[in-house]
Design a protein around this motif. Structure first.
Motif, PDB file in Angstrom:
ATOM      1  N   CYS A  13       0.955  -1.175   0.016  1.00  0.00           N
ATOM      2  CA  CYS A  13      -0.025   0.012  -0.051  1.00  0.00           C
ATOM      3  C   CYS A  13       0.960   1.448   0.128  1.00  0.00           C
ATOM      4  CB  CYS A  13      -1.054  -0.067   1.242  1.00  0.00           C
ATOM      5  SG  CYS A  13      -0.340   0.307   2.938  1.00  0.00           S
ATOM      6  N   GLY A  14       2.198   1.151   0.162  1.00  0.00           N
ATOM      7  CA  GLY A  14       2.990   2.250  -0.037  1.00  0.00           C
ATOM      8  C   GLY A  14       3.083   3.131   1.307  1.00  0.00           C
ATOM      9  N   ALA A  15       2.417   2.731   2.482  1.00  0.00           N
ATOM     10  CA  ALA A  15       2.490   3.222   3.703  1.00  0.00           C
ATOM     11  C   ALA A  15       3.810   2.783   4.502  1.00  0.00           C
ATOM     12  CB  ALA A  15       1.394   2.832   4.746  1.00  0.00           C
ATOM     13  N   ASP A  16       4.163   3.428   5.500  1.00  0.00           N
ATOM     14  CA  ASP A  16       5.452   3.055   6.158  1.00  0.00           C
ATOM     15  C   ASP A  16       5.655   1.748   6.916  1.00  0.00           C
ATOM     16  OD1 ASP A  16       6.960   5.349   5.135  1.00  0.00           O
ATOM     17  OD2 ASP A  16       6.425   6.517   7.124  1.00  0.00           O
ATOM     18  N   LEU A  17       6.573   1.098   6.738  1.00  0.00           N
ATOM     19  CA  LEU A  17       6.819  -0.049   7.384  1.00  0.00           C
ATOM     20  C   LEU A  17       7.518  -0.129   8.483  1.00  0.00           C
ATOM     21  CD1 LEU A  17       7.789  -2.656   4.444  1.00  0.00           C
ATOM     22  CD2 LEU A  17       5.695  -2.681   5.663  1.00  0.00           C
ATOM     23  N   ARG A  18       7.401  -0.858   9.661  1.00  0.00           N
ATOM     24  CA  ARG A  18       8.328  -0.701  10.879  1.00  0.00           C
ATOM     25  C   ARG A  18       8.769  -2.191  11.281  1.00  0.00           C
ATOM     26  NH1 ARG A  18       5.679  -3.071  14.904  1.00  0.00           N
ATOM     27  NH2 ARG A  18       3.409  -3.045  15.096  1.00  0.00           N
ATOM     28  N   PHE A  19      10.007  -1.961  11.994  1.00  0.00           N
ATOM     29  CA  PHE A  19      10.442  -3.475  12.473  1.00  0.00           C
ATOM     30  C   PHE A  19       9.558  -3.952  13.560  1.00  0.00           C
ATOM     31  CE2 PHE A  19      13.285  -5.757  15.454  1.00  0.00           C
ATOM     32  CZ  PHE A  19      13.687  -6.565  14.773  1.00  0.00           C
ATOM     33  N   ALA A  20       9.289  -5.227  13.587  1.00  0.00           N
ATOM     34  CA  ALA A  20       8.515  -6.007  14.340  1.00  0.00           C
ATOM     35  C   ALA A  20       9.351  -6.512  15.828  1.00  0.00           C
ATOM     36  CB  ALA A  20       7.536  -7.112  13.972  1.00  0.00           C
ATOM     37  N   PRO A  21       9.394  -5.875  16.943  1.00  0.00           N
ATOM     38  CA  PRO A  21      10.250  -6.451  17.849  1.00  0.00           C
ATOM     39  C   PRO A  21       9.936  -7.915  18.116  1.00  0.00           C
ATOM     40  CG  PRO A  21       9.400  -4.156  18.484  1.00  0.00           C
ATOM     41  CD  PRO A  21       8.342  -4.736  17.377  1.00  0.00           C
ATOM     42  N   GLY A  22      11.117  -8.667  18.479  1.00  0.00           N
ATOM     43  CA  GLY A  22      10.974  -9.954  18.671  1.00  0.00           C
ATOM     44  C   GLY A  22      10.881 -10.804  17.489  1.00  0.00           C
ATOM     45  N   VAL A 115      21.710  -4.943  18.195  1.00  0.00           N
ATOM     46  CA  VAL A 115      20.770  -5.888  18.820  1.00  0.00           C
ATOM     47  C   VAL A 115      19.355  -5.477  18.435  1.00  0.00           C
ATOM     48  CG1 VAL A 115      19.981  -6.905  20.997  1.00  0.00           C
ATOM     49  CG2 VAL A 115      22.301  -6.551  20.587  1.00  0.00           C
ATOM     50  N   PRO A 116      18.463  -6.155  17.824  1.00  0.00           N
ATOM     51  CA  PRO A 116      17.114  -5.811  17.303  1.00  0.00           C
ATOM     52  C   PRO A 116      16.253  -5.885  18.692  1.00  0.00           C
ATOM     53  CG  PRO A 116      17.986  -7.364  15.736  1.00  0.00           C
ATOM     54  CD  PRO A 116      18.999  -7.557  17.086  1.00  0.00           C
ATOM     55  N   PHE A 117      15.332  -4.861  18.381  1.00  0.00           N
ATOM     56  CA  PHE A 117      14.444  -4.752  19.771  1.00  0.00           C
ATOM     57  C   PHE A 117      13.669  -6.198  19.709  1.00  0.00           C
ATOM     58  CE2 PHE A 117      14.817  -0.350  19.437  1.00  0.00           C
ATOM     59  CZ  PHE A 117      14.240   0.276  20.340  1.00  0.00           C
ATOM     60  N   ARG A 118      13.717  -6.625  20.906  1.00  0.00           N
ATOM     61  CA  ARG A 118      12.937  -7.783  21.413  1.00  0.00           C
ATOM     62  C   ARG A 118      11.628  -7.416  22.040  1.00  0.00           C
ATOM     63  NH1 ARG A 118      15.271 -12.638  25.521  1.00  0.00           N
ATOM     64  NH2 ARG A 118      13.274 -13.798  25.367  1.00  0.00           N
ATOM     65  N   ALA A 153       9.136   6.154  23.294  1.00  0.00           N
ATOM     66  CA  ALA A 153      10.126   6.170  22.089  1.00  0.00           C
ATOM     67  C   ALA A 153      11.086   4.935  22.043  1.00  0.00           C
ATOM     68  CB  ALA A 153      10.911   7.458  21.979  1.00  0.00           C
ATOM     69  N   GLY A 154      11.172   4.351  20.933  1.00  0.00           N
ATOM     70  CA  GLY A 154      11.930   3.445  20.676  1.00  0.00           C
ATOM     71  C   GLY A 154      13.306   3.925  20.132  1.00  0.00           C
ATOM     72  N   VAL A 155      14.428   3.581  20.777  1.00  0.00           N
ATOM     73  CA  VAL A 155      15.865   4.350  20.188  1.00  0.00           C
ATOM     74  C   VAL A 155      16.828   3.255  20.273  1.00  0.00           C
ATOM     75  CG1 VAL A 155      17.344   6.216  20.744  1.00  0.00           C
ATOM     76  CG2 VAL A 155      15.143   6.580  21.466  1.00  0.00           C
ATOM     77  N   LEU A 309      22.328  -0.597  20.465  1.00  0.00           N
ATOM     78  CA  LEU A 309      21.631  -1.629  21.538  1.00  0.00           C
ATOM     79  C   LEU A 309      20.230  -0.930  21.601  1.00  0.00           C
ATOM     80  CD1 LEU A 309      24.294  -2.369  24.057  1.00  0.00           C
ATOM     81  CD2 LEU A 309      23.682  -3.636  22.019  1.00  0.00           C
ATOM     82  N   PRO A 310      19.040  -1.510  21.690  1.00  0.00           N
ATOM     83  CA  PRO A 310      17.918  -1.112  21.890  1.00  0.00           C
ATOM     84  C   PRO A 310      17.422  -0.755  23.350  1.00  0.00           C
ATOM     85  CG  PRO A 310      17.736  -3.582  21.781  1.00  0.00           C
ATOM     86  CD  PRO A 310      19.209  -2.878  21.667  1.00  0.00           C
ATOM     87  N   VAL A 311      16.534   0.290  23.422  1.00  0.00           N
ATOM     88  CA  VAL A 311      16.148   0.926  24.649  1.00  0.00           C
ATOM     89  C   VAL A 311      14.845   1.581  24.128  1.00  0.00           C
ATOM     90  CG1 VAL A 311      18.132   1.171  25.724  1.00  0.00           C
ATOM     91  CG2 VAL A 311      17.220   3.332  24.652  1.00  0.00           C
ATOM     92  N   TRP A 312      13.837   1.397  25.043  1.00  0.00           N
ATOM     93  CA  TRP A 312      12.390   2.410  25.118  1.00  0.00           C
ATOM     94  C   TRP A 312      12.766   3.443  26.052  1.00  0.00           C
ATOM     95  CZ3 TRP A 312       8.978   1.794  21.517  1.00  0.00           C
ATOM     96  CH2 TRP A 312       8.850   0.489  20.708  1.00  0.00           C
TER      97      TRP A 312
END
Length: 370
Positions: A13-22, A115-118, A153-155, A309-312
């Motif tokens: 559809c052209g909308a933004d994708l996001r990484f799925a944690p875990g 390290v991807p978001f879990r 915020a995921g950073v 490294l992932p933090v919220w």
């Protein structure tokens, strides 16, 4: 720090994708399309590139290992925010300060690993709520306030890792305890009595030697937006989950650019290594006590990596004050600025005073002695 998020259009559809944690995939919140992330080399620290430290310190890394990004610094906490596309207003994920982008650029070393978001945002919010609810003397409404759907915020936070071989010659002294028996006079019920006491002494012996140690992935936070105590409290990190860096992992998230450069990071890492070497030297000296008079550490085969490294993060204003919280998005460990309730503290002090007063009264009245 990169706050402008990395955008990937949905193939459907052209909308933004996001990484799925875990998970190892990108998802579209608009139409539900799922797109796998290609994995060229797979996970594992051994697959990641270790860069020669000397080349990094002398700014002689290959062009492919550096990149140039538009950045702006948060005027409140100093976090560096990376932006892409047209300039627009941002909010710092660490302190919620509004930041307006500029057109400046900053040249930095590319990340080698991530390290991807879990944990999902819901997982992080639940962990934060439990942590706030467990705090002694915290305002009663804070945990409920944090649970009210406040966005986190995921950073991806920047870190350096350092590897090195070390050989250290030392000179010191070994202390061994020995005991002397003495007869001493003491007063018991107003009468002198002779008693035996063991008096401890230390016998010092000059020693010298050499210790060696290999250091692997000494981890140094490469920014200043988070307090050192909070960064330490987020440990440990499972670096066996490092994946080769791909921008796909950043889709829908922010990424903090480093403000602690490689030279400063190396200095901090060597300080940590030397503390470990001191423990090795004391162990090598042995005895009951040790004195280190001189150490000559020499380092070789030094390499480094830049990793994310992932933090919220969450920045809340509660009763007129700002509080920053951060959650390890791999383990769920929580750190943050803890608020105090003056009313709860005052009530606890009064309660303690009442208890002590009752005990004192009972003792004076002889109740305890009956």
């Amino acid at each position: 720090m990169a706050q402008a998020e990395f955008h990937y259009p949905c193939e459907s559809c052209g909308a933004d994708l996001r990484f799925a944690p875990g998970q190892e995939r990108l998802v579209c919140d608009h139409c539900g399309h799922v797109q796998d992330i290609p994995r060229a080399t797979g996970r594992g620290v051994s697959r990641l590139r270790e860069l020669p430290l000397e080349l990094g310190l002398e700014a002689r890394l290959p062009e492919g290992e550096v990149e140039e990004n538009r950045t702006v610094s948060c005027p409140n906490c100093g976090a560096r925010i990376e932006v892409s596309g047209a300039g627009h207003a941002l909010e710092c994920p660490f302190c919620a300060t509004p930041v307006v982008t500029d057109t400046g650029t900053h040249r930095q070393i590319k990340p080698q690993g991530v390290v991807p978001f879990r944990l999902t945002e819901a997982d992080a919010r639940a962990a934060l709520g439990r942590w706030l609810g467990s705090l002694w003397f915290a305002p009663g409404g804070l945990a409920q306030y944090a649970r009210r759907g406040r966005k986190m915020a995921g950073v991806y936070a920047p870190f350096w890792t350092f590897d090195a071989l070390s050989q250290t010659g030392y000179m010191g002294q070994r202390g061994d305890y020995w005991y002397e028996t003495r007869q001493v006079q003491v007063m018991v019920d107003g009468r002198p009595q002779t008693r035996t006491q063991q008096v401890r002494h230390v016998r010092w012996t000059n020693v010298s030697g050499r210790v060696g140690r290999a250091f692997d992935d000494v981890l140094i936070y490469a920014a200043r937006s988070l307090r050192p105590a909070h960064v330490d409290g987020l440990r440990p990190w499972d670096l066996s989950q490092l994946a080769e860096y791909r921008p796909d992992y950043l889709a829908g998230f922010a990424a903090e650019g480093y403000t602690v450069d490689l030279g400063e990071g190396h200095h901090l890492a060597q300080a940590e290594m030397i503390r470990v070497i001191q423990s090795d030297v004391r162990r090598d000296i042995g005895g009951d006590e040790q004195r280190i008079l001189r150490m000559d550490p020499a380092f070789s085969s030094e390499t480094f990596k830049h990793i994310l490294l992932p933090v919220w993060t969450a920045a809340y204003r509660f009763q007129g004050r700002s509080y920053t919280f951060v959650v390890n998005a791999q383990t769920g460990q929580v750190q943050g600025d803890r608020p105090w309730s003056p009313w709860k503290i005052a009530a606890a002090v009064v309660a303690a005073a009442v208890v002590l007063g009752v005990i004192y009264y009972l003792d004076r009245s002889g109740t305890f002695g009956r």
